[in-house]
Design an enzyme around this catalytic site. Structure first.
Site, PDB file in Angstrom:
ATOM      1  N   HIS A 119      14.796 -38.217  -4.601  1.00 26.86           N
ATOM      2  CA  HIS A 119      13.943 -38.550  -3.317  1.00 26.86           C
ATOM      3  C   HIS A 119      12.657 -38.192  -3.518  1.00 26.86           C
ATOM      4  O   HIS A 119      12.106 -37.978  -2.263  1.00 26.86           O
ATOM      5  CB  HIS A 119      14.681 -37.974  -2.171  1.00 26.86           C
TER       6      HIS A 119
ATOM      7  N   TRP B  28      -3.023  -2.732  -1.615  1.00 23.27           N
ATOM      8  CA  TRP B  28      -2.871  -4.132  -1.657  1.00 23.27           C
ATOM      9  C   TRP B  28      -3.668  -4.739  -0.678  1.00 23.27           C
ATOM     10  O   TRP B  28      -3.553  -4.539   0.566  1.00 23.27           O
ATOM     11  CB  TRP B  28      -1.406  -4.145  -1.421  1.00 23.27           C
TER      12      TRP B  28
ATOM     13  N   GLU C 295       6.888 -16.010  -9.447  1.00 21.96           N
ATOM     14  CA  GLU C 295       6.382 -14.620  -9.150  1.00 21.96           C
ATOM     15  C   GLU C 295       5.663 -13.956 -10.263  1.00 21.96           C
ATOM     16  O   GLU C 295       4.959 -13.281 -10.243  1.00 21.96           O
ATOM     17  CB  GLU C 295       7.600 -13.565  -8.824  1.00 21.96           C
TER      18      GLU C 295
ATOM     19  N   CYS D  22       0.787  -1.196   0.012  1.00 18.91           N
ATOM     20  CA  CYS D  22      -0.200  -0.013  -0.019  1.00 18.91           C
ATOM     21  C   CYS D  22       0.944   1.182   0.141  1.00 18.91           C
ATOM     22  O   CYS D  22       1.830   1.088   0.684  1.00 18.91           O
ATOM     23  CB  CYS D  22      -0.885   0.107   1.055  1.00 18.91           C
TER      24      CYS D  22
ATOM     25  N   LYS E  55      11.826 -16.621  -9.156  1.00 23.58           N
ATOM     26  CA  LYS E  55      11.608 -15.481 -10.158  1.00 23.58           C
ATOM     27  C   LYS E  55      10.539 -15.846 -11.069  1.00 23.58           C
ATOM     28  O   LYS E  55       9.663 -15.068 -11.537  1.00 23.58           O
ATOM     29  CB  LYS E  55      12.823 -15.138 -11.028  1.00 23.58           C
TER      30      LYS E  55
ATOM     31  N   LYS F  44       5.553  -5.205  -3.547  1.00 29.78           N
ATOM     32  CA  LYS F  44       7.008  -4.792  -3.333  1.00 29.78           C
ATOM     33  C   LYS F  44       7.648  -5.077  -1.909  1.00 29.78           C
ATOM     34  O   LYS F  44       8.533  -5.754  -1.618  1.00 29.78           O
ATOM     35  CB  LYS F  44       7.559  -3.621  -3.924  1.00 29.78           C
TER      36      LYS F  44
ATOM     37  N   ARG G 260       3.800  -0.616  -4.905  1.00 25.68           N
ATOM     38  CA  ARG G 260       3.519  -0.960  -3.508  1.00 25.68           C
ATOM     39  C   ARG G 260       2.146  -1.844  -3.281  1.00 25.68           C
ATOM     40  O   ARG G 260       1.946  -2.301  -2.252  1.00 25.68           O
ATOM     41  CB  ARG G 260       3.636   0.341  -2.620  1.00 25.68           C
TER      42      ARG G 260
ATOM     43  N   ASN H 239      -2.096   2.146   5.890  1.00 30.13           N
ATOM     44  CA  ASN H 239      -1.294   0.951   5.484  1.00 30.13           C
ATOM     45  C   ASN H 239      -1.225  -0.022   6.790  1.00 30.13           C
ATOM     46  O   ASN H 239      -1.004   0.915   8.082  1.00 30.13           O
ATOM     47  CB  ASN H 239      -0.133   1.349   5.217  1.00 30.13           C
ATOM     48  N   GLY H 240      -1.283  -1.319   6.603  1.00 33.46           N
ATOM     49  CA  GLY H 240      -1.048  -2.056   7.861  1.00 33.46           C
ATOM     50  C   GLY H 240      -2.436  -2.870   8.210  1.00 33.46           C
ATOM     51  O   GLY H 240      -3.122  -2.699   7.274  1.00 33.46           O
TER      52      GLY H 240
ATOM     53  N   GLU I  29      16.151 -19.419  -5.903  1.00 30.89           N
ATOM     54  CA  GLU I  29      15.947 -17.791  -6.509  1.00 30.89           C
ATOM     55  C   GLU I  29      15.228 -17.702  -7.827  1.00 30.89           C
ATOM     56  O   GLU I  29      14.382 -17.339  -8.284  1.00 30.89           O
ATOM     57  CB  GLU I  29      16.892 -17.233  -6.500  1.00 30.89           C
TER      58      GLU I  29
HETATM   59  C1  G6P Z   1       8.300  -9.217  -0.899  1.00 31.79           C
HETATM   60  C2  G6P Z   1       8.956  -8.970  -2.424  1.00 31.79           C
HETATM   61  C3  G6P Z   1      10.066  -9.697  -2.533  1.00 31.79           C
HETATM   62  C4  G6P Z   1      10.978  -9.621  -1.502  1.00 31.79           C
HETATM   63  C5  G6P Z   1      10.327  -9.902  -0.074  1.00 31.79           C
HETATM   64  C6  G6P Z   1      11.319  -9.389   0.980  1.00 31.79           C
HETATM   65  O1  G6P Z   1       7.904 -10.470  -0.843  1.00 31.79           O
HETATM   66  O2  G6P Z   1       7.830  -9.349  -3.367  1.00 31.79           O
HETATM   67  O3  G6P Z   1      10.575  -9.415  -3.892  1.00 31.79           O
HETATM   68  O4  G6P Z   1      12.143 -10.630  -1.663  1.00 31.79           O
HETATM   69  O5  G6P Z   1       9.245  -9.071  -0.031  1.00 31.79           O
HETATM   70  O6  G6P Z   1      11.523  -8.172   0.908  1.00 31.79           O
HETATM   71  P1  G6P Z   1      12.844  -7.069   1.534  1.00 31.79           P
HETATM   72  O7  G6P Z   1      12.509  -5.559   1.249  1.00 31.79           O
HETATM   73  O8  G6P Z   1      12.739  -7.444   2.810  1.00 31.79           O
HETATM   74  O9  G6P Z   1      13.913  -7.597   1.289  1.00 31.79           O
END
Ligand code: G6P
Length: 610
Positions: A506, A74, A490, A2, A487, A605, A27, A100-101, A483
């Site tokens: 396994h 969000w 996501e 947000c 990616k 984000k 955000r 927000n929150g 990772e």
């Molecule tokens: C969210 C983002 C991710 C990020 C994670 C941790 O889920 O979409 O891309 O890795 O938060 O965020 P940070 O800002 O703590 O690295």
């Protein structure tokens, strides 16, 4: 998660609010709204969907006035609808709130308010706050906000205004970031300083339980009991360059950020490689050599991509510094009670510096008396301010929701930290010097690696219709496989799993068939032969293999269906180099699937709720 933008001053508020929201849209982007005031009239506009919907609504029905608050959402409580979009009003349409929150006790509060005759117009937790403030409001918004907040459990960053006090905006925070800006023709409030670049010259970060009061050019900071607080004012130009939050020639922020990596890696290392002592050094760690020597265990804690960087960190610290390391999801660690002795340092890894779980883990560790450090990208963020010491990435704002440049910089910083710790222990100056030289060469290596983009495009075209993809690697490249899989899922919504290559047999090998490609991370190194055997196991079961391998590796080419070549680097740097084709592969596949790469569904984000 947000975005909040507020403005009060000597110009029309709505263009400032819409531009601020545009910069914060990453955000949260399921709905957006704003409210402005003229005289004692309020003008509310809110829309489900992307910010463009709100912009259209405001163009059709302008919201006049020189003060206002706004929000890009969000969803947490209640679906993404016009009704649930912020701002929310009290029953008399006097008080407007953006939030927000999460208000955790919203259900009992809502019940009480309903019993007192209040009618709710949305399903949100935020509306409770609007009614509570309205309930206490007798012409003094600051007092009413303070009183309402005493009843609330949970987290908030809020901006509030009243039609009975034109020009006034009250902000408050607990657990969700809020920053006040002073500048061009008035004062600003935002959940992220990015929204204020080009508008404000100075910023003030609110701490938890602080309130701020804005009116035209005047502003003040207050404690929870409303006593005045002396603010520390920062120059915004120090950490936001004009154009940082723009895409420039790139079609997406994600691609721009992938291509920035030679530069962001150089920035992470700038001034930190020390040839004289064959080590790295850091300005903000706040640890004396004696304290450093006393550390006998490191706990890395993080979420999402930063957690994967932490997993690479585990291998780095073990190998280069011979230190025991554990890596913990912050969301788990914060509620565990692991035995930790005096020599344990807790290191939070975070791009945003605002992730709620990572912040909570850091605070819990601090409360227990442990030294806390942070590896963080966002200057002035809550975690950066609260940790005892830390290292900034200096990667510039990362806007694409899928983290790219922050990951490689986090790993580069952890490599330098491991050298620094290692050099106080067993690592010889010759070893230290060799690593420094290899690190120094890294930005150029990554620049060369970006040359694989055309290969990646061809591979993406071949496999974009896969519904499941496996990512496999060993040792340093096991977290890189996690990772890579993250990616892809996501941004393309294709199911992907990262696994240690040898662990496949396994269980997950049962998934392998002709329609399930496996991405093998197999550059030359100690476990090369082992990974080749694992690759054969997949081939033997009819699974297509995409190999990310050392340039010119004929042995890999003879087995894999497709090869993406990367330059050779020492094993401890491979997670950084391999990240480039993995990021590009996810990007290209997501484009072919027609996905919105920078704003993937359901994600945000910066996750500032639990
Ligand atoms: C969210 C983002 C991710 C990020 C994670 C941790 O889920 O979409 O891309 O890795 O938060 O965020 P940070 O800002 O703590 O690295």
């Amino acid at each position: 998660m947000c975005g909040i933008v507020g403005f009060t001053g000597r110009r029309e508020a709505s263009p400032v609010l819409l531009e601020g929201l545009r910069r914060l849209e990453y955000r949260g982007y399921d709905s957006a709204g704003l409210i402005t005031g003229t005289g004692n009239e309020l003008h509310l506009r809110k829309k489900a969907g992307r910010l463009a919907e709100l912009t259209k609504a405001v163009a059709a029905h302008p919201a006049p006035g020189c003060y206002g608050i706004s929000h890009t959402r969000w969803a947490t409580h209640g679906g993404a609808t016009d009704r649930n979009a912020h701002p929310h009003l009290d029953g008399t349409n006097t008080i407007a709130v953006v939030h927000n929150g999460v208000i955790e006790n919203f259900a009992p509060l809502k019940h009480q308010l309903r019993s007192a005759g209040v009618q709710f117009r949305s399903d949100t937790d935020t509306e409770v706050l609007a009614h509570l403030i309205g309930h206490y409001y007798v012409g003094d918004l600051v007092a009413a906000v303070r009183q309402a907040l005493t009843l609330v459990k949970g987290t908030y960053g809020i901006a509030v205004m009243s039609r009975a006090e034109p020009g006034l905006i009250v902000g408050a925070r607990l657990g969700s970031p809020l920053v006040l800006g002073v500048g061009d023709g008035g004062t600003f409030l935002a959940s992220d300083a990015n929204a204020l670049a080009g508008y404000a010259d100075k910023v003030v970060y609110l701490s938890d339980r602080q309130l701020c009061v804005l009116n035209g050019d005047d502003w003040e900071l207050r404690a929870q009991d409303l006593s005045p607080v002396t603010a520390s004012v920062h120059d915004i130009a120090h950490f936001l360059a004009d154009g940082d939050a723009e895409k420039g020639e790139f079609p997406h922020f994600m691609l721009k950020e992938i291509y920035e990596q030679p530069e962001t890696l150089a920035n992470a290392m700038r001034g930190r490689l020390d040839d004289a002592d064959s080590t790295a050094h850091f300005g903000g760690l706040n640890l004396s050599p004696q304290q450093l020597r006393q550390i006998d265990r490191v706990i890395l804690t993080a979420c999402g991509t930063s957690y994967h960087a932490g997993l690479v960190g585990e291998y780095l610290f073990e190998e280069l510094a011979r230190m025991p390391v554990e890596v913990e999801y912050a969301s788990e660690f914060r509620y565990r009670n692991p035995p930790m002795d005096r020599g344990t340092v807790v290191l939070a890894v975070t791009q945003s510096g605002e992730t709620a779980d990572t912040l909570a883990a850091l605070r819990e560790s601090k409360r227990m008396g442990h030294t806390t450090l942070a590896i963080c990208n966002t200057v002035g963020s809550t975690i950066a301010r609260e940790a005892d010491g830390g290292v900034y990435l200096h990667a510039g704002p990362e806007i694409g929701v899928a983290s790219t440049k922050a990951f490689t910089s986090q790993v580069a910083v952890m490599t330098m930290l491991a050298v620094y710790f290692g050099r106080t222990r067993h690592l010889s100056s010759i070893q230290g010097q060799r690593i420094i030289e290899e690190l120094r060469a890294l930005p150029d290596v990554v620049r060369r690696t970006l040359g694989c983009h055309d290969h990646v495009k061809r591979v993406a075209a071949k496999y974009a219709d896969a519904r499941n993809v496996l990512y496999l690697g060993r040792q340093y490249l096991y977290p890189a496989a996690l990772e890579g899989a993250l990616k892809l899922k996501e941004i393309s919504y294709i199911h992907a799993e990262g696994y240690p290559a040898a662990e496949m047999k396994h269980g997950p090998i049962a998934l392998v068939d002709e329609s399930t490609p496996s991405v093998f991370l197999v550059p030359r190194g100690n476990v090369f032969d082992k990974v080749m055997s694992n690759m054969q196991e997949i081939k033997a079961r009819g699974g297509p293999v995409i190999a990310i391998a050392s340039e010119g590796d004929a042995e890999v080419a003879a087995v894999a269906d497709d090869v993406i070549p990367i330059p050779d680097v020492p094993e401890y740097l491979q997670p950084i180099v391999v990240a480039i084709p993995l990021q590009l592969l996810a990007y290209e596949i997501a484009l072919l699937c027609g996905c919105d790469v920078d704003k993937p569904r359901n994600l945000a984000k910066s996750v500032t709720v639990e």
